[in-house]
Design a protein around this motif. Structure first.
Motif, PDB file in Angstrom:
ATOM      1  N   GLU A 199      74.107  -1.295  60.383  1.00 39.76           N
ATOM      2  CA  GLU A 199      75.114  -2.177  59.832  1.00 39.76           C
ATOM      3  C   GLU A 199      74.468  -3.378  59.155  1.00 39.76           C
ATOM      4  N   GLY A 200      75.092  -3.822  58.099  1.00 40.76           N
ATOM      5  CA  GLY A 200      74.650  -5.024  57.428  1.00 40.76           C
ATOM      6  C   GLY A 200      75.033  -6.248  58.232  1.00 40.76           C
ATOM      7  N   VAL A 201      74.100  -7.151  58.403  1.00 39.41           N
ATOM      8  CA  VAL A 201      74.307  -8.369  59.163  1.00 39.41           C
ATOM      9  C   VAL A 201      74.563  -9.557  58.252  1.00 39.41           C
ATOM     10  N   SER A 202      73.742  -9.688  57.234  1.00 39.20           N
ATOM     11  CA  SER A 202      73.847 -10.825  56.334  1.00 39.20           C
ATOM     12  C   SER A 202      73.213 -10.483  55.004  1.00 39.20           C
ATOM     13  N   CYS A 203      73.585 -11.253  53.999  1.00 42.94           N
ATOM     14  CA  CYS A 203      72.954 -11.119  52.692  1.00 42.94           C
ATOM     15  C   CYS A 203      72.936 -12.478  52.029  1.00 42.94           C
ATOM     16  N   ILE A 204      71.855 -12.760  51.335  1.00 37.46           N
ATOM     17  CA  ILE A 204      71.750 -13.981  50.551  1.00 37.46           C
ATOM     18  C   ILE A 204      71.494 -13.587  49.110  1.00 37.46           C
ATOM     19  N   SER A 205      72.291 -14.154  48.221  1.00 35.80           N
ATOM     20  CA  SER A 205      72.260 -13.784  46.820  1.00 35.80           C
ATOM     21  C   SER A 205      71.036 -14.348  46.116  1.00 35.80           C
ATOM     22  N   SER A 206      70.556 -13.623  45.130  1.00 37.87           N
ATOM     23  CA  SER A 206      69.478 -14.126  44.287  1.00 37.87           C
ATOM     24  C   SER A 206      69.973 -15.091  43.226  1.00 37.87           C
ATOM     25  N   ALA A 207      71.253 -14.990  42.866  1.00 39.02           N
ATOM     26  CA  ALA A 207      71.791 -15.767  41.763  1.00 39.02           C
ATOM     27  C   ALA A 207      72.000 -17.228  42.126  1.00 39.02           C
ATOM     28  N   ASP A 208      72.608 -17.469  43.279  1.00 41.57           N
ATOM     29  CA  ASP A 208      72.976 -18.831  43.650  1.00 41.57           C
ATOM     30  C   ASP A 208      72.781 -19.136  45.126  1.00 41.57           C
ATOM     31  N   ASP A 209      72.106 -18.253  45.846  1.00 43.50           N
ATOM     32  CA  ASP A 209      71.847 -18.407  47.277  1.00 43.50           C
ATOM     33  C   ASP A 209      73.113 -18.410  48.116  1.00 43.50           C
ATOM     34  N   SER A 210      74.179 -17.856  47.577  1.00 42.66           N
ATOM     35  CA  SER A 210      75.370 -17.653  48.391  1.00 42.66           C
ATOM     36  C   SER A 210      75.046 -16.699  49.530  1.00 42.66           C
ATOM     37  N   THR A 211      75.662 -16.929  50.670  1.00 38.39           N
ATOM     38  CA  THR A 211      75.406 -16.111  51.844  1.00 38.39           C
ATOM     39  C   THR A 211      76.666 -15.415  52.309  1.00 38.39           C
ATOM     40  N   TYR A 212      76.469 -14.254  52.902  1.00 36.76           N
ATOM     41  CA  TYR A 212      77.559 -13.420  53.380  1.00 36.76           C
ATOM     42  C   TYR A 212      77.167 -12.873  54.745  1.00 36.76           C
ATOM     43  N   TYR A 213      78.149 -12.764  55.634  1.00 41.24           N
ATOM     44  CA  TYR A 213      77.879 -12.363  57.003  1.00 41.24           C
ATOM     45  C   TYR A 213      78.887 -11.352  57.486  1.00 41.24           C
ATOM     46  N   LEU A 269      76.285  -6.909  48.430  1.00 43.20           N
ATOM     47  CA  LEU A 269      77.507  -6.150  48.624  1.00 43.20           C
ATOM     48  C   LEU A 269      78.030  -6.504  50.006  1.00 43.20           C
ATOM     49  N   GLY A 270      78.888  -7.489  50.048  1.00 48.93           N
ATOM     50  CA  GLY A 270      79.299  -8.024  51.326  1.00 48.93           C
ATOM     51  C   GLY A 270      78.091  -8.545  52.080  1.00 48.93           C
ATOM     52  N   ALA A 271      77.979  -8.179  53.335  1.00 51.79           N
ATOM     53  CA  ALA A 271      76.855  -8.590  54.169  1.00 51.79           C
ATOM     54  C   ALA A 271      75.665  -7.657  54.040  1.00 51.79           C
ATOM     55  N   GLY A 272      75.702  -6.767  53.067  1.00 52.62           N
ATOM     56  CA  GLY A 272      74.610  -5.842  52.861  1.00 52.62           C
ATOM     57  C   GLY A 272      74.280  -5.668  51.400  1.00 52.62           C
ATOM     58  N   LEU A 273      73.785  -4.498  51.064  1.00 51.95           N
ATOM     59  CA  LEU A 273      73.371  -4.172  49.713  1.00 51.95           C
ATOM     60  C   LEU A 273      73.975  -2.852  49.279  1.00 51.95           C
ATOM     61  N   ARG A 274      74.108  -2.685  48.005  1.00 53.63           N
ATOM     62  CA  ARG A 274      74.573  -1.420  47.450  1.00 53.63           C
ATOM     63  C   ARG A 274      73.564  -0.316  47.723  1.00 53.63           C
TER      64      ARG A 274
END
Length: 124
Positions: free
Chosen positions: A46-60, A104-109
């Protein structure tokens, strides 16, 4: 040589904290989204978290929201996952992953590179 190396896992009691680190070598993380996945015995990844490369937005993931924080380190090519208020259900192998694409949400495509994983065990 392209590598992602996780560190910081270990055994901790419920309610404790750990900070996982992900260090990249052979490439730069600047233009990659970085996601932490976890794999627990008998359970799906399962995806736990993701941080964007574009603006450092985070998703959990909902299961960790408010307890975990991911961030890019001041040192280049380093990403952290700060895990607080750990629960036994957080026990898993945690993987650092990257993709040259948005979160892609808290994970990646899809995942371009995987780390080797670091074990996190939370006891009662």
């Amino acid at each position: 040589q392209v590598q992602l190396v996780e560190s910081g896992g270990g055994l901790v009691q419920a309610g404790g904290s750990l900070r996982l680190s992900c260090a990249a070598s052979g490439f730069t993380l600047d233009y990659y989204a970085i996601a932490w996945f976890r794999q627990a015995p008998g359970k799906e990844r399962e995806g736990v978290s993701c941080i964007s490369s574009a603006d450092d937005s985070t998703y959990y993931a909902d299961s960790v929201k408010g307890r975990f924080t991911t961030s890019r380190g001041s040192a280049k090519n380093t990403v952290y996952l700060q895990m607080n208020s750990l629960k036994p259900e957080d026990t898993a192998v945690y993987y650092c992953t990257v993709e040259n694409a948005p979160c892609l949400g808290a994970g990646l495509r899809s995942v371009d590179y995987w780390g080797q994983g670091t074990q996190v065990t939370v006891s009662l």
